[in-house]
Design a protein around this motif. Structure first.
Motif, mmCIF file in Angstrom:
data_model
loop_
_atom_site.group_PDB
_atom_site.id
_atom_site.type_symbol
_atom_site.label_atom_id
_atom_site.label_comp_id
_atom_site.label_asym_id
_atom_site.label_seq_id
_atom_site.Cartn_x
_atom_site.Cartn_y
_atom_site.Cartn_z
ATOM 1 N N VAL A 44 -50.329 -22.211 -86.210
ATOM 2 C CA VAL A 44 -48.936 -22.681 -86.347
ATOM 3 C C VAL A 44 -48.892 -24.204 -86.407
ATOM 4 O O VAL A 44 -48.199 -24.796 -87.242
ATOM 5 C CB VAL A 44 -48.064 -22.157 -85.182
ATOM 6 N N TYR A 45 -49.685 -24.831 -85.524
ATOM 7 C CA TYR A 45 -49.703 -26.303 -85.520
ATOM 8 C C TYR A 45 -50.235 -26.851 -86.833
ATOM 9 O O TYR A 45 -49.711 -27.828 -87.379
ATOM 10 C CB TYR A 45 -50.565 -26.822 -84.356
ATOM 11 N N THR A 46 -51.309 -26.227 -87.305
ATOM 12 C CA THR A 46 -51.900 -26.688 -88.575
ATOM 13 C C THR A 46 -50.870 -26.588 -89.701
ATOM 14 O O THR A 46 -50.685 -27.514 -90.500
ATOM 15 C CB THR A 46 -53.144 -25.840 -88.932
ATOM 16 N N MET A 49 -55.623 -19.361 -80.883
ATOM 17 C CA MET A 49 -55.963 -19.314 -82.305
ATOM 18 C C MET A 49 -54.695 -19.274 -83.160
ATOM 19 O O MET A 49 -54.549 -20.001 -84.135
ATOM 20 C CB MET A 49 -56.829 -18.059 -82.551
ATOM 21 N N LYS A 50 -53.748 -18.420 -82.715
ATOM 22 C CA LYS A 50 -52.481 -18.297 -83.435
ATOM 23 C C LYS A 50 -51.670 -19.582 -83.338
ATOM 24 O O LYS A 50 -51.068 -20.035 -84.316
ATOM 25 C CB LYS A 50 -51.664 -17.130 -82.881
ATOM 26 N N LYS A 51 -51.676 -20.150 -82.098
ATOM 27 C CA LYS A 51 -50.949 -21.416 -81.868
ATOM 28 C C LYS A 51 -51.488 -22.521 -82.766
ATOM 29 O O LYS A 51 -50.763 -23.273 -83.399
ATOM 30 C CB LYS A 51 -51.080 -21.837 -80.400
ATOM 31 N N GLY A 52 -52.837 -22.601 -82.792
ATOM 32 C CA GLY A 52 -53.520 -23.618 -83.614
ATOM 33 C C GLY A 52 -53.130 -23.473 -85.069
ATOM 34 O O GLY A 52 -52.872 -24.466 -85.756
ATOM 35 N N PHE A 77 -51.345 -30.005 -74.340
ATOM 36 C CA PHE A 77 -51.388 -31.467 -74.335
ATOM 37 C C PHE A 77 -52.309 -31.991 -75.435
ATOM 38 O O PHE A 77 -51.979 -32.929 -76.181
ATOM 39 C CB PHE A 77 -51.842 -31.952 -72.957
ATOM 40 N N ILE A 78 -53.477 -31.316 -75.527
ATOM 41 C CA ILE A 78 -54.460 -31.733 -76.548
ATOM 42 C C ILE A 78 -53.882 -31.538 -77.953
ATOM 43 O O ILE A 78 -53.984 -32.408 -78.820
ATOM 44 C CB ILE A 78 -55.796 -30.961 -76.368
ATOM 45 N N VAL A 79 -53.234 -30.379 -78.119
ATOM 46 C CA VAL A 79 -52.644 -30.082 -79.437
ATOM 47 C C VAL A 79 -51.544 -31.090 -79.758
ATOM 48 O O VAL A 79 -51.458 -31.604 -80.892
ATOM 49 C CB VAL A 79 -52.108 -28.633 -79.475
ATOM 50 N N LEU A 80 -50.727 -31.394 -78.755
ATOM 51 C CA LEU A 80 -49.639 -32.364 -78.946
ATOM 52 C C LEU A 80 -50.199 -33.732 -79.340
ATOM 53 O O LEU A 80 -49.719 -34.389 -80.267
ATOM 54 C CB LEU A 80 -48.825 -32.491 -77.656
ATOM 55 N N LEU A 81 -51.270 -34.100 -78.626
ATOM 56 C CA LEU A 81 -51.942 -35.376 -78.918
ATOM 57 C C LEU A 81 -52.484 -35.365 -80.349
ATOM 58 O O LEU A 81 -52.358 -36.342 -81.092
ATOM 59 C CB LEU A 81 -53.097 -35.568 -77.914
ATOM 60 N N VAL A 88 -51.375 -33.597 -82.826
ATOM 61 C CA VAL A 88 -50.241 -33.695 -83.770
ATOM 62 C C VAL A 88 -49.764 -35.142 -83.870
ATOM 63 O O VAL A 88 -49.521 -35.645 -84.973
ATOM 64 C CB VAL A 88 -49.089 -32.765 -83.318
ATOM 65 N N LEU A 89 -49.668 -35.810 -82.723
ATOM 66 C CA LEU A 89 -49.193 -37.202 -82.714
ATOM 67 C C LEU A 89 -50.137 -38.103 -83.500
ATOM 68 O O LEU A 89 -49.708 -38.947 -84.287
ATOM 69 C CB LEU A 89 -49.048 -37.717 -81.274
ATOM 70 N N VAL A 90 -51.447 -37.903 -83.288
ATOM 71 C CA VAL A 90 -52.439 -38.700 -84.031
ATOM 72 C C VAL A 90 -52.315 -38.428 -85.527
ATOM 73 O O VAL A 90 -52.334 -39.349 -86.357
ATOM 74 C CB VAL A 90 -53.878 -38.401 -83.519
ATOM 75 N N ALA A 91 -52.171 -37.146 -85.864
ATOM 76 C CA ALA A 91 -52.034 -36.764 -87.280
ATOM 77 C C ALA A 91 -50.814 -37.423 -87.897
ATOM 78 O O ALA A 91 -50.857 -37.949 -89.018
ATOM 79 C CB ALA A 91 -51.936 -35.244 -87.395
ATOM 80 N N LEU A 92 -49.710 -37.405 -87.135
ATOM 81 C CA LEU A 92 -48.472 -38.030 -87.623
ATOM 82 C C LEU A 92 -48.650 -39.534 -87.813
ATOM 83 O O LEU A 92 -48.215 -40.104 -88.818
ATOM 84 C CB LEU A 92 -47.318 -37.769 -86.649
#
Lengths: 134, 271
Positions: free
Chosen positions: B6-8, B1-4, A5-9, A11-15
């Motif tokens: 990929v997201y980056t 760490m790996k996921k992060g 959820f945090i990562v998705l958030l 990404v959304l903020v970054a976008l």
């Protein structure tokens, strides 16, 4: 789940930031190259045509010879309806001889100026045409 | 760490794509804009050159008009009563006109003075006006097939015509005075020597004359001290090249970053 959820958030903020950046820069680009710049080209075409016709049809000559601007006024009023114009004629010492403006036109801040020289009785004159869109 | 990681990477890719579109769009718009703005430069240059040429023609009382179909027709209108000041012409255009028009302009007059000038044609024809000797001469006319002459002379008394032949250049001549057309003739002229067979128009006021001669050159000599205007048409049949006429005046013109450096073109037609 929470991490996702945090990562998705994130990404959304970054976008959102990216889109905002894109929008701001695009706005800057659009403002520099607006449609008004392209209109300028048409105005130059209008001015060069009008001034050339005025000289080659002897309308400048008629105006000075007969001391009347009626024919020039009549001609200007018959040109493109969406363009306003004001013609001023000066002698070689920069003395203003006459000014003619198209009917129903008020001068605005956005206009273009072109000049044309002509000779009458071996004396030199300059005609200045200011033109703008209505 | 790996996921992060990929997201980056995904984020970087997305931003890169956005930036690419932005740069592409910016380049595209700028390129179009520059193209449109640059397209006005030839318009302005042609306009300024036309303005200078037309003013010089007005000052001289001369006009040249080219007509090209299968045949080339060079029309020249001129007179002998000129009083012009080239120095002021140059000053006016290089200063008053250039300053107001926001251009840099430099005019250089070569075979040109207050008493004498030439008009050059790309088919080697040369038209010369000389005020002091009151001569108008056209050189290199060997390819001209026909000559139409309309001449106005004030106070004509009588005309001494030239003798027409069966071969040579076809000539039509109309003479006018203040009453209208007074003489018209046509035929072939085949003069080998100049001054051997001339057309003379005598004026009543002083019994002097205007002489026309067609030999290896064509000339009009004005001896009459009266008003003389003429309109010449020189016709070359089956002409297959481009044609242009120019004064020997060099025009250096700078509009924005664009330079134009050429003779003062009077008229130009592409075949």
């Amino acid at each position: 789940m929470k991490k996702g959820f945090i990562v998705l958030l994130d990404v959304l903020v970054a976008l959102l930031v990216s889109f905002l950046l894109f929008a701001i820069i695009s706005q800057y680009v659009f403002n520099v190259y607006t449609f008004d710049n392209y209109k300028y080209v048409n105005i130059i075409g209008y001015e060069t045509n009008v001034l050339t016709v005025l000289e080659k049809s002897n309308l400048f000559y008629d105006a000075l010879e007969n001391n009347t601007t009626n024919n020039i006024r009549h001609f200007l009023n018959r040109t493109n309806k969406n363009v306003c114009a004001e013609l001023t004629v000066y002698d070689s010492s920069d003395n203003l001889l006459f000014t003619v403006r198209k009917q129903n036109c008020q001068l605005t801040d956005s206009y273009n100026v072109m000049y044309r020289s002509f000779i009458y009785n071996n004396n030199f004159y300059l005609a200045k045409l200011v033109a703008w869109y209505k | 760490m790996k996921k992060g990681f990929v997201y980056t990477i995904s984020l970087i890719v997305m931003i890169s794509v956005l930036m690419y579109f932005l740069i592409y769009y910016n380049y595209h718009i700028t390129d179009n804009y520059n193209f449109v703005i640059k397209s006005t430069k030839p318009v302005k240059i042609n306009y300024v050159v036309d303005d200078i040429t037309y003013s010089l023609n007005s000052l001289l009382g001369t006009s040249v008009d080219l007509d090209l179909n299968n045949n080339l027709k060079i029309n020249i209108k001129d007179n002998f009563t000129k009083d012009y000041n080239l120095d002021y012409f140059e000053y006016f255009f290089e200063n008053n006109y250039a300053e107001k028009s926001n251009i840099n302009l430099d005019l250089e007059f070569f075979d040109f003075s207050n008493n004498d000038y030439n008009i050059y044609f790309s088919n080697n024809l040369i038209y010369n006006y000389n005020k002091n000797s009151k001569f108008i001469t056209i050189y290199n006319i060997h390819n001209i097939d026909e000559l139409d002459i309309n001449i106005y002379v004030k106070d004509v008394n009588y005309i001494q015509q030239w003798t027409y032949s069966s071969t040579g250049k076809y000539v039509k001549i109309n003479v006018y005075d203040e009453t209208g057309l007074i003489n018209s003739s046509d035929g072939y002229i085949n003069n080998v020597l100049c001054n051997s067979n001339t057309y003379k128009i005598f004026v009543s006021t002083n019994d002097n004359n205007v002489i026309l001669d067609l030999c290896d050159i064509f000339y009009i000599k004005e001896n009459s001290n009266t008003d003389v205007d003429f309109n010449l048409s020189l016709i070359e049949n089956s002409y297959t090249d481009d044609i242009f006429a120019y004064y020997d005046v060099n025009v250096f013109l700078q509009i924005y970053d664009f330079n134009y450096n050429n003779h003062l073109i009077i008229d130009k037609i592409r075949h």
